[in-house]
Design a protein around this motif. Structure first.
Motif, mmCIF file in Angstrom:
data_model
loop_
_atom_site.group_PDB
_atom_site.id
_atom_site.type_symbol
_atom_site.label_atom_id
_atom_site.label_comp_id
_atom_site.label_asym_id
_atom_site.label_seq_id
_atom_site.Cartn_x
_atom_site.Cartn_y
_atom_site.Cartn_z
ATOM 1 N N ILE A 28 3.467 66.720 -0.992
ATOM 2 C CA ILE A 28 3.436 65.434 -1.707
ATOM 3 C C ILE A 28 3.768 64.300 -0.758
ATOM 4 C CG2 ILE A 28 4.415 64.107 -3.624
ATOM 5 C CD1 ILE A 28 2.782 66.495 -4.546
ATOM 6 N N PHE A 29 3.048 63.179 -0.893
ATOM 7 C CA PHE A 29 3.377 61.995 -0.099
ATOM 8 C C PHE A 29 4.729 61.432 -0.517
ATOM 9 C CE2 PHE A 29 -1.396 61.245 0.291
ATOM 10 C CZ PHE A 29 -1.445 61.562 1.648
ATOM 11 N N SER A 30 5.504 61.024 0.466
ATOM 12 C CA SER A 30 6.752 60.307 0.209
ATOM 13 C C SER A 30 6.631 58.937 0.865
ATOM 14 C CB SER A 30 7.943 61.097 0.732
ATOM 15 O OG SER A 30 9.154 60.492 0.350
ATOM 16 N N SER A 31 7.704 58.441 1.455
ATOM 17 C CA SER A 31 7.735 57.077 1.979
ATOM 18 C C SER A 31 7.258 57.014 3.431
ATOM 19 C CB SER A 31 9.155 56.527 1.891
ATOM 20 O OG SER A 31 10.052 57.383 2.598
ATOM 21 N N ILE A 32 6.975 55.782 3.871
ATOM 22 C CA ILE A 32 6.691 55.511 5.279
ATOM 23 C C ILE A 32 7.921 54.842 5.871
ATOM 24 C CG2 ILE A 32 5.289 54.193 6.909
ATOM 25 C CD1 ILE A 32 2.948 54.471 5.018
ATOM 26 N N VAL A 33 8.442 55.424 6.956
ATOM 27 C CA VAL A 33 9.634 54.877 7.604
ATOM 28 C C VAL A 33 9.285 54.545 9.049
ATOM 29 C CG1 VAL A 33 11.196 56.156 6.102
ATOM 30 C CG2 VAL A 33 10.459 57.180 8.263
ATOM 31 N N HIS A 34 10.182 53.830 9.707
ATOM 32 C CA HIS A 34 9.913 53.409 11.085
ATOM 33 C C HIS A 34 10.808 54.104 12.102
ATOM 34 C CE1 HIS A 34 6.966 50.394 9.964
ATOM 35 N NE2 HIS A 34 7.765 50.065 8.963
ATOM 36 N N ASP A 35 11.707 54.950 11.603
ATOM 37 C CA ASP A 35 12.563 55.719 12.506
ATOM 38 C C ASP A 35 12.801 57.110 11.927
ATOM 39 O OD1 ASP A 35 13.404 53.765 14.641
ATOM 40 O OD2 ASP A 35 14.032 52.652 12.861
ATOM 41 N N VAL A 36 12.874 58.106 12.805
ATOM 42 C CA VAL A 36 13.195 59.468 12.391
ATOM 43 C C VAL A 36 14.236 60.021 13.353
ATOM 44 C CG1 VAL A 36 10.931 59.919 11.343
ATOM 45 C CG2 VAL A 36 11.301 60.428 13.776
#
Length: 382
Positions: A28-36
């Protein structure tokens, strides 16, 4: 399974997000983030774009196979071929034919779906016919045309275990309006096709539940300033969807661009592809008809267009060029709009939290590098 996709661009419904990480959890798609974090599982597609998986709601075959072959192998091979072209969902589409051949095609689709398709996933069966009119028969076999029968349709639906999702018909045939109301109540979508119906007849069909016009402008009564016809009804109706084959042959580019201006996200890109798609020029068949492919164009012995050899992603490229619109707007006409036409928009069709993780990885030339369904890769160019 939990992982991130790193990419340069993500095509969302109303915008493009640059440089980020798209989280996928359990398909399932979740959020888009800019750091992992360093502990996160990251699939690196730097230099590439990620778009929603495509949904072809009108396709007969490809790479030498056709749904009307009535074999499990044909359904399986079509599923695999579509995945390599960025298609993650499709409606296996039949042709007007004998009850015996239609039964075989339905059973083959049902059997392969139950076994599990290896590529693009079937979202139900599309019966294109046999309730059409001779006036605009196209490459449909008129000897099997008949008035609609709810009893006959229910037998097909029983054979399909309820998998028939859509049916196309000519609304001027006797008993059609009641038929539309009945099958619509059962959850089946109704399309208007291969018809000589006038504007009033089409409007009645829409009121009774029809919601789509199959390959607009082809196989139907055109628009005249004194009789809007089938095309006039399609363009005038605010809620109806219209299909277009954007190969530059079935519909003139300027007409396709005008249709987009009028219908916006109710315009749905389809291929109507037949078995010669992806194959060299030569002699093929569409149903019981011989078809000649010359320079990629499919024609019957009488010279009529016989489906197409179009790939859905090429239809997107063409309409982008003809309309000068942004890729994300046109792309969703082949992913989200088809899902909307069947009431599936909450499940898939776009990259949004909570939807199935169907996606395509594209290079700068809009070539498919990778295709995934439910977060699982089903095709990789390498």
């Amino acid at each position: 399974m939990r992982y991130f996709i790193k990419a340069d661009h993500f095509l969302l419904e109303n915008k493009v997000v640059d440089k980020g990480y798209l989280l996928i959890e359990n398909g399932i798609f979740s959020s888009i983030v800019h750091d992992v974090s360093s502990e996160d599982n990251v699939v690196d597609w730097s230099g590439f774009s990620v778009a929603p998986g495509l949904f072809d709601t009108h396709i007969h075959g490809i790479d030498g196979y056709d749904i009307m072959d009535g074999t499990e192998e044909a359904v399986k091979k079509i599923s695999i071929s579509l995945a390599a072209r960025g298609v993650t969902r499709f409606l296996p589409t039949t042709l007007t034919s004998s009850s015996e051949d239609l039964n075989k095609a339905i059973m083959a689709v049902k059997s392969m779906v139950q076994q599990g398709l290896p590529g693009a996933q079937s979202e139900g069966i599309f019966l294109e016919g046999p309730y059409f009119t001779e006036t605009h028969k196209g490459a449909q076999n008129e000897k099997y045309f008949k008035d609609p029968s709810l009893e006959e349709f229910n037998e097909w639906q029983k054979l399909a275990d309820g998998m028939i999702r859509k049916i196309a018909l000519a609304p001027e045939r006797t008993g059609t309006q009641e038929f539309i109301r009945s099958v619509k109540r059962s959850g089946v979508q109704v399309s208007i096709a291969h018809t000589d119906a006038d504007y009033v007849c089409c409007e009645e069909a829409i009121e009774n539940g029809a919601n789509n016009f199959v390959h607009l402008y082809n196989g139907m009564k055109g628009m005249h300033h004194r009789e809007p016809g089938t095309v006039g009804s399609a363009l005038r109706s605010k809620n109806s969807f219209v299909e277009i084959i954007c190969d530059g042959l079935h519909v003139h580019p300027e007409v396709a661009a005008l249709t987009y201006q009028l219908k916006q996200d109710r315009l749905m890109l389809i291929t109507d592809c037949m078995r010669a798609g992806g194959m060299p020029d030569g002699e093929y068949t569409l149903g019981e008809f011989p078809v000649a492919i010359t320079d990629g164009v499919a024609r019957t012995e009488t010279g009529s267009l016989a489906g197409s050899t179009l790939e859905l992603i090429d239809g997107i490229k063409n309409l982008c060029e003809w309309t000068k619109e942004e890729l994300t707007d046109i792309w969703h006409l082949a992913s989200l709009t088809p899902a909307k036409s069947l009431g599936f928009e909450s499940k898939f069709g776009s990259i949004a939290e909570g939807k199935k993780a169907d996606y395509v990885v594209l290079n700068s030339n809009l070539e498919v590098e990778c295709t995934a369904v439910n977060g699982k890769v089903i095709y990789s160019r390498e």
